[in-house]
Design a protein around this motif. Structure first.
Motif, PDB file in Angstrom:
ATOM      1  N   ALA A  56      26.006  36.719  27.149  1.00 39.86           N
ATOM      2  CA  ALA A  56      25.727  37.313  28.456  1.00 39.86           C
ATOM      3  C   ALA A  56      27.000  37.843  29.107  1.00 39.86           C
ATOM      4  N   LEU A  57      28.087  37.085  29.017  1.00 41.07           N
ATOM      5  CA  LEU A  57      29.325  37.527  29.646  1.00 41.07           C
ATOM      6  C   LEU A  57      29.983  38.673  28.883  1.00 41.07           C
ATOM      7  N   LYS A  58      29.895  38.660  27.572  1.00 44.04           N
ATOM      8  CA  LYS A  58      30.407  39.803  26.806  1.00 44.04           C
ATOM      9  C   LYS A  58      29.595  41.055  27.139  1.00 44.04           C
ATOM     10  N   ASP A  59      28.295  40.888  27.283  1.00 43.87           N
ATOM     11  CA  ASP A  59      27.439  42.011  27.670  1.00 43.87           C
ATOM     12  C   ASP A  59      27.831  42.521  29.060  1.00 43.87           C
ATOM     13  N   ASN A  60      28.031  41.608  30.007  1.00 45.71           N
ATOM     14  CA  ASN A  60      28.457  42.009  31.353  1.00 45.71           C
ATOM     15  C   ASN A  60      29.782  42.770  31.308  1.00 45.71           C
ATOM     16  N   GLU A  61      30.741  42.248  30.567  1.00 52.51           N
ATOM     17  CA  GLU A  61      32.049  42.905  30.467  1.00 52.51           C
ATOM     18  C   GLU A  61      31.921  44.300  29.854  1.00 52.51           C
ATOM     19  N   ASN A  62      31.105  44.434  28.828  1.00 53.16           N
ATOM     20  CA  ASN A  62      30.919  45.739  28.188  1.00 53.16           C
ATOM     21  C   ASN A  62      30.183  46.720  29.101  1.00 53.16           C
ATOM     22  N   ARG A  63      29.206  46.212  29.852  1.00 53.59           N
ATOM     23  CA  ARG A  63      28.503  47.087  30.810  1.00 53.59           C
ATOM     24  C   ARG A  63      29.445  47.506  31.932  1.00 53.59           C
ATOM     25  N   TRP A  64      30.314  46.588  32.381  1.00 53.06           N
ATOM     26  CA  TRP A  64      31.281  46.893  33.434  1.00 53.06           C
ATOM     27  C   TRP A  64      32.227  47.994  32.957  1.00 53.06           C
ATOM     28  N   GLU A  65      32.791  47.828  31.781  1.00 61.26           N
ATOM     29  CA  GLU A  65      33.725  48.834  31.250  1.00 61.26           C
ATOM     30  C   GLU A  65      33.023  50.178  31.061  1.00 61.26           C
ATOM     31  N   MET A 157      30.966  33.008  37.602  1.00 60.57           N
ATOM     32  CA  MET A 157      30.226  31.836  38.054  1.00 60.57           C
ATOM     33  C   MET A 157      28.743  32.210  38.081  1.00 60.57           C
ATOM     34  N   GLU A 158      27.924  31.295  37.573  1.00 56.51           N
ATOM     35  CA  GLU A 158      26.482  31.530  37.610  1.00 56.51           C
ATOM     36  C   GLU A 158      25.952  31.052  38.955  1.00 56.51           C
ATOM     37  N   ARG A 159      25.310  31.978  39.669  1.00 59.73           N
ATOM     38  CA  ARG A 159      24.743  31.683  40.984  1.00 59.73           C
ATOM     39  C   ARG A 159      23.307  32.187  41.015  1.00 59.73           C
ATOM     40  N   ALA A 160      22.394  31.304  41.301  1.00 64.28           N
ATOM     41  CA  ALA A 160      20.968  31.649  41.379  1.00 64.28           C
ATOM     42  C   ALA A 160      20.506  32.381  40.115  1.00 64.28           C
ATOM     43  N   GLY A 161      20.983  31.915  38.962  1.00 64.90           N
ATOM     44  CA  GLY A 161      20.549  32.477  37.688  1.00 64.90           C
ATOM     45  C   GLY A 161      21.249  33.769  37.282  1.00 64.90           C
ATOM     46  N   GLN A 162      22.196  34.247  38.071  1.00 65.11           N
ATOM     47  CA  GLN A 162      22.926  35.473  37.758  1.00 65.11           C
ATOM     48  C   GLN A 162      24.415  35.170  37.629  1.00 65.11           C
ATOM     49  N   TRP A 163      25.055  35.763  36.623  1.00 61.77           N
ATOM     50  CA  TRP A 163      26.492  35.618  36.472  1.00 61.77           C
ATOM     51  C   TRP A 163      27.178  36.623  37.387  1.00 61.77           C
ATOM     52  N   GLN A 164      28.108  36.123  38.210  1.00 64.68           N
ATOM     53  CA  GLN A 164      28.877  36.972  39.111  1.00 64.68           C
ATOM     54  C   GLN A 164      30.360  36.788  38.832  1.00 64.68           C
ATOM     55  N   CYS A 165      31.099  37.899  38.870  1.00 66.30           N
ATOM     56  CA  CYS A 165      32.547  37.826  38.735  1.00 66.30           C
ATOM     57  C   CYS A 165      33.111  37.415  40.089  1.00 66.30           C
ATOM     58  N   ILE A 166      33.790  36.264  40.117  1.00 68.43           N
ATOM     59  CA  ILE A 166      34.321  35.748  41.380  1.00 68.43           C
ATOM     60  C   ILE A 166      35.824  35.996  41.509  1.00 68.43           C
ATOM     61  N   ALA A 167      36.502  36.259  40.380  1.00 60.90           N
ATOM     62  CA  ALA A 167      37.941  36.518  40.412  1.00 60.90           C
ATOM     63  C   ALA A 167      38.325  37.346  39.197  1.00 60.90           C
ATOM     64  N   SER A 168      39.351  38.180  39.372  1.00 58.72           N
ATOM     65  CA  SER A 168      39.775  39.044  38.283  1.00 58.72           C
ATOM     66  C   SER A 168      41.244  39.401  38.449  1.00 58.72           C
ATOM     67  N   GLN A 169      41.910  39.601  37.340  1.00 67.12           N
ATOM     68  CA  GLN A 169      43.283  40.102  37.323  1.00 67.12           C
ATOM     69  C   GLN A 169      43.378  41.062  36.152  1.00 67.12           C
ATOM     70  N   ILE A 170      43.928  42.240  36.386  1.00 63.31           N
ATOM     71  CA  ILE A 170      44.050  43.234  35.329  1.00 63.31           C
ATOM     72  C   ILE A 170      45.454  43.812  35.334  1.00 63.31           C
ATOM     73  N   SER A 171      46.013  44.022  34.149  1.00 66.75           N
ATOM     74  CA  SER A 171      47.375  44.573  34.016  1.00 66.75           C
ATOM     75  C   SER A 171      47.352  45.756  33.060  1.00 66.75           C
ATOM     76  N   LEU A 172      47.966  46.832  33.471  1.00 69.14           N
ATOM     77  CA  LEU A 172      48.159  47.981  32.605  1.00 69.14           C
ATOM     78  C   LEU A 172      49.325  47.657  31.673  1.00 69.14           C
ATOM     79  N   VAL A 173      49.065  47.626  30.369  1.00 67.33           N
ATOM     80  CA  VAL A 173      50.121  47.246  29.423  1.00 67.33           C
ATOM     81  C   VAL A 173      50.624  48.425  28.599  1.00 67.33           C
ATOM     82  N   SER A 174      49.861  49.521  28.578  1.00 64.81           N
ATOM     83  CA  SER A 174      50.319  50.696  27.853  1.00 64.81           C
ATOM     84  C   SER A 174      49.610  51.932  28.387  1.00 64.81           C
ATOM     85  N   GLN A 175      50.389  53.006  28.494  1.00 63.01           N
ATOM     86  CA  GLN A 175      49.815  54.277  28.949  1.00 63.01           C
ATOM     87  C   GLN A 175      50.494  55.388  28.183  1.00 63.01           C
ATOM     88  N   LYS A 176      49.655  56.234  27.563  1.00 58.98           N
ATOM     89  CA  LYS A 176      50.169  57.371  26.780  1.00 58.98           C
ATOM     90  C   LYS A 176      49.679  58.651  27.405  1.00 58.98           C
TER      91      LYS A 176
END
Length: 176
Positions: A56-65, A157-176
């Protein structure tokens, strides 16, 4: 609540560091990928199938991207918690409103967006951390081509049967 958030942050950072250290070693699990143009509706939780936490979380991450590539704010908005806290790829603290505003202001045209590696760490009932690598290719608002690689840590975090992203950190590591 601050203590729990701090502990989750520390755990997420330790797993991110561990994932980065193992990046060059062979992975036991195949890498997860998804195209911006073809997130599988059949695999999404909305299709009515009960999925494992990891699936479920891999699916969420792929749908988000994929939603980033299509500027689909509704998809991301549905996954981000009202009390979301994060750090953007530009190093700025963000709440839910800031994250969505950044996405709305994005004028890039994407040829592809995909997660190249996802690792899910389940912390018991209803809390999990996903560390991963995302790659985005396309053309910027200035007309110049880009190929960017990001590393991220998302706390769910799963809340009321739904997974919600409660925190995130993202870093740009390469740009061409």
């Amino acid at each position: 609540m601050k203590l729990i958030t701090s502990l989750l942050g520390i755990a997420a950072l330790s797993f991110a560091t561990s994932a980065l250290a193992q990046e060059e070693s062979p992975s036991a699990a195949p890498e997860e990928t998804a195209s911006a143009t073809s997130p599988s509706p059949a695999a999404s939780p909305a299709a009515g199938k009960k999925m494992s936490v990891q699936a479920a979380l891999k699916d969420n991450e792929n749908r988000w991207e994929g939603a980033i590539g299509k500027h689909d704010m509704a998809t991301v908005e549905a996954m981000v918690a009202a009390d979301f806290a994060g750090v953007s790829s530009k190093g700025k603290f963000q709440n839910r409103r800031g994250l969505l505003a950044e996405m709305k202001g994005d004028k890039d045209t994407f040829a592809s967006t995909k997660n190249e590696k996802l690792d899910v760490h389940n912390f018991g009932n209803g809390v999990a951390v996903v560390v991963g690598r995302a790659r985005e290719k396309g053309t910027g608002k200035d007309g110049k081509a880009f190929d960017r690689t990001y590393l991220f840590t998302d706390t769910w975090m799963e809340r009321a049967g739904q997974w919600q992203c409660i925190a995130s950190q993202i870093s740009l590591v390469s740009q061409k």
